[in-house]
Scaffold this active site. Structure first.
Site, short mmCIF file in Angstrom:
data_model
loop_
_atom_site.label_atom_id
_atom_site.label_comp_id
_atom_site.label_asym_id
_atom_site.label_seq_id
_atom_site.Cartn_x
_atom_site.Cartn_y
_atom_site.Cartn_z
N GLU A 172 0.81 -1.22 0.00
CA GLU A 172 0.00 0.00 0.00
C GLU A 172 0.84 1.27 0.00
OE1 GLU A 172 -3.18 2.38 2.84
OE2 GLU A 172 -2.35 0.47 3.49
N ASP A 173 1.94 1.27 0.78
CA ASP A 173 2.67 2.51 1.03
C ASP A 173 3.99 2.66 0.27
OD1 ASP A 173 0.66 3.25 2.73
OD2 ASP A 173 1.66 2.51 4.53
#
Length: 725
Positions: A76-77
């Site tokens: 996600e990051d």
């Protein structure tokens, strides 16, 4: 920052010979990918995956799960892909990472829909591998511990989600320690004033309570030795959020909470659990009605223990008696027992019972299109069943508290629920809305051809019953809407002297179906029947140029009269998105006010009823997601616009309270329209109606009242009101 070696030591202790190298590689990869990133606290981002991995190691999870804790945010990051994770760490790790990765890349139409889809994905992944939720719990717990660094609005949203979803889910899976900490942390952010007041009250008496618990602990240990019952003991003071709930629900003082103080007695066998209970009752007088046997009748989350409340020297306290295995299950829940199966670490067969309800829930959710409906049903299902009832043949049916014979009927079979006309409880005929109690023997009376009633939605408690009733009602309403739509099309076609058969069966309508979001003629007819689409508009599109109506246009005059007489569609404060010329009116059950989140519900022949999202009637009405429309407040509020809002205030009974409340309301420039006050059991209840212009002003009024010492609760009443002036 936690050290990697500490995590490895914990995994090695619980899983000797496990894949420690996988954890080391995951740490190096996570450190590389998150390099340069910082958290809101200013710490390096790597502290978060390290803490998550440490929590998982403390839960006695395997190396794969702990490794996922280190990797859970990289997809996600960072720029890392799921394929890269699978290439480096294998399909098992990638599968769990995928299960816990937020789907932020997908653009949903609303925050509610995004939240619903996240939880759908989480639940589906959990049914395949329960380790997904272990990582989610560890992730959420560390985020809650560091929530203070986020902006206020974000803190509130995360805390509310934690209290409504994650804490009940932990409870449903039997994970008492995690549930308790999540609840207390969320409580401290959602109601800081109540949290601090309660914390001060508990701390004020802590030394006295600890001394009392030490005294009774010594006495219990001595008594058990005398009777030859092996045991060890623990004592505890009830958690703040649990105390808060009990005080609010029962409206009692803290010294009336029987389980504020508790002693846990852990022995070696079920036989000695019952023997210990006898010793406790011979030592102190038990409180009537406070004895609970969760060993013979375990809770749905597999919790087992004997509970009794006794009084020693005027001080009530609870005693919980269980075996060591029961205690481990009570604290760790589904994380307590694991085994390897097909090369994967999974819960053993007994623990698999804990998620059988989850698989059933996922099956029910497949047909739910409305995210609000999904989240509402999820919240209902997360709370454990607490009523144990029996069929006439002795089969146990576990249901939520306040469940009714209709819930019981649907728990047996869908057709039994649909054809239910009555019920006998303990051989006595009772109304279908009767609340069932522990030990009730329920016999359902059915009648062939009988169908569910919409009224049942107002009192059923189980998601199974609610979903089955809604599904049946949706089908029936859809048939009625299609028939009404057909009649409206026929009526308009006659005005233009068009052949109805040719329109409906000749394929003319098929060409324009996509323009109205329909895949078949029945869908378009249903939309016409509900008033989403105008039959006149459809027919005008299909007739040849130059063909005029055969009937004078009287309808616009009739419509204006209807609007004027019934007050429909004249509310310029509200606008419906996506539909033209729909009658709009505010529902009188909740009388929504400007600035409040609202939902539009298309009624057949009456226009769009607009309800507050918090209206208790919303969930009963919106059984058909297709009838929900988006409604917004239009423009700026006129200077003269105001709403009458009833509030219920619970206070201590003391002189001057009413005057202080009136002054607090006046301080925020609000007008009082009506006041009624009454007292009972040293408590005061004040029903007060205030005049306000919008939701923000109402929030200021409520906050102003809550600041008064001795005010326990302020809530908006659901009384029916006249439309605001």
């Amino acid at each position: 920052m936690i050290r990697l070696e500490e995590i490895l030591d914990k995994v090695e202790k619980h899983h000797p010979g496990d894949k420690l190298d996988l954890i080391r590689r995951a740490y190096i990869f996570s450190a590389k990918e998150h390099k340069g990133q910082v958290r809101a606290s200013g710490e390096p981002y790597l502290t978060h995956p390290l803490e998550v991995a440490n929590l998982l190691a403390e839960m006695k999870m395997d190396a794969v799960t702990v490794g996922v804790g280190l990797l859970h945010d990289v997809v996600e990051d960072t720029l890392t892909t799921l394929d890269k994770i699978e290439e480096l760490f294998g399909p098992e790790v990638a599968h769990i990472v995928d299960g816990v990765t937020k789907i932020s890349q997908i653009q949903f139409t609303s925050k509610e829909e995004k939240q619903a889809e996240n939880f759908r994905k989480m639940l589906l992944a959990m049914t395949d591998d329960i380790r997904v939720i272990m990582v989610k719990f560890a992730d959420r717990l560390h985020n809650m511990r560091t929530l203070a660094y986020l902006p206020s609005e974000r803190r509130q949203a995360i805390a509310r989600e934690t209290l409504e979803i994650y804490a009940p889910l932990a409870n449903r899976l039997g994970m008492g320690k995690i549930r308790g900490e999540l609840e207390d942390l969320a409580f401290s952010y959602l109601d800081a004033k109540a949290h601090e007041e309660l914390k001060d009250l508990v701390e004020k008496n802590r030394k006295k309570h600890e001394a009392f618990l030490a005294e009774v602990t010594g006495m219990v240990q001595q008594k058990m030795r005398e009777h030859g019952i092996p045991c060890f003991t623990q004592s505890r003071i009830k958690r703040l959020y649990s105390i808060h709930l009990k005080l609010k629900k029962q409206r009692i003082a803290i010294d009336q909470v029987y389980d504020l103080l508790a002693l846990r007695l852990i022995t070696d066998s079920v036989k000695n659990c019952y023997a210990a209970l006898g010793v406790i009752h011979n030592t102190w007088r038990p409180v009537p009605g406070r004895i609970k046997d969760f060993i013979a009748m375990p809770r749905p989350n597999m919790y087992q223990s004997l509970h009794t409340s006794v009084i020693a020297g005027g001080q009530p306290f609870e005693v919980q008696i269980r075996t060591a295995e029961m205690h481990q299950i009570a604290e760790e829940g589904i994380a307590a027992h694991w085994k390897y199966k097909d090369g994967k670490l999974v819960a053993d067969d007994r623990e698999d019972q804990r998620v059988s309800w989850l698989r059933h829930l996922v099956e029910l959710q497949q047909e739910m299109k409305d995210p609000a409906d999904f989240l509402s049903t999820l919240k209902i299902d997360l709370y454990p069943a607490e009523v144990y009832t029996f069929t006439p043949k002795g089969k146990v049916i576990t249901l939520p508290r306040d469940a009714t014979p209709v819930d019981f009927a649907y728990a047996i079979h869908t057709e039994v629920g649909h054809t239910c006309v009555g019920a006998k409880i303990n051989n006595r005929m009772t109304p279908l809305r009767t609340k069932l109690r522990n030990g009730d023997i329920v016999e359902i009376i059915t009648q062939s051809g009988h169908k569910p009633s919409r009224d049942w939605l107002s009192f059923v408690k189980t998601s199974r019953a609610r979903n089955k009733i809604r599904h049946w009602l949706t089908e029936q309403e859809s048939e009625k809407a299609i028939e009404l739509g057909r009649k409206l099309v026929e009526k308009e076609a006659r005005k233009y002297k068009q052949s109805v058969k040719e329109l409906l069966e000749g394929g003319k309508l098929d060409a324009i179906l996509p323009e109205y979001g329909s895949s078949k003629i029945e869908d378009l007819l249903s939309a016409i029947g509900y008033g989403k689409v105008s039959a006149k508009q459809i027919i005008a599109r299909l007739v040849p140029d130059g063909v005029k109506e055969a009937v004078p246009e009287e309808e616009s005059k009739i419509t204006s009269v209807v609007k004027r007489v019934f007050g429909l569609g004249t509310d310029a404060k509200l606008q419906v998105k996506g539909f033209d010329d729909l009658l709009v009116y505010r529902a009188k059950c909740c009388n929504p006010i400007r600035g409040e989140e609202v939902i539009g519900y298309i009624t057949r022949g009456k226009g769009v009823a607009v309800h507050s999202k918090n209206c208790p009637n919303v969930q009963n009405l919106l059984y058909d997601a297709d009838r929900k429309v988006d409604v917004v407040w239009a423009g700026a509020a006129p200077a003269a616009e105001s709403y009458a809002v009833p509030l219920t205030i619970v206070t201590e009974d003391r002189p001057g309270m009413l005057a202080e409340i009136a002054a607090a309301i006046s301080d925020v420039k609000a007008n009082i329209l009506n006041v009624e006050a009454r007292t009972a059991d040293e408590r005061g209840t004040i029903d007060i109606t205030v005049e306000i212009p919008d939701m923000k002003h109402l929030e200021r009024v409520i906050m102003s009242i809550k600041k008064i010492d001795g005010v326990y609760d302020v809530s908006r009443s659901t009384k029916t009101l006249n439309i605001a002036r």
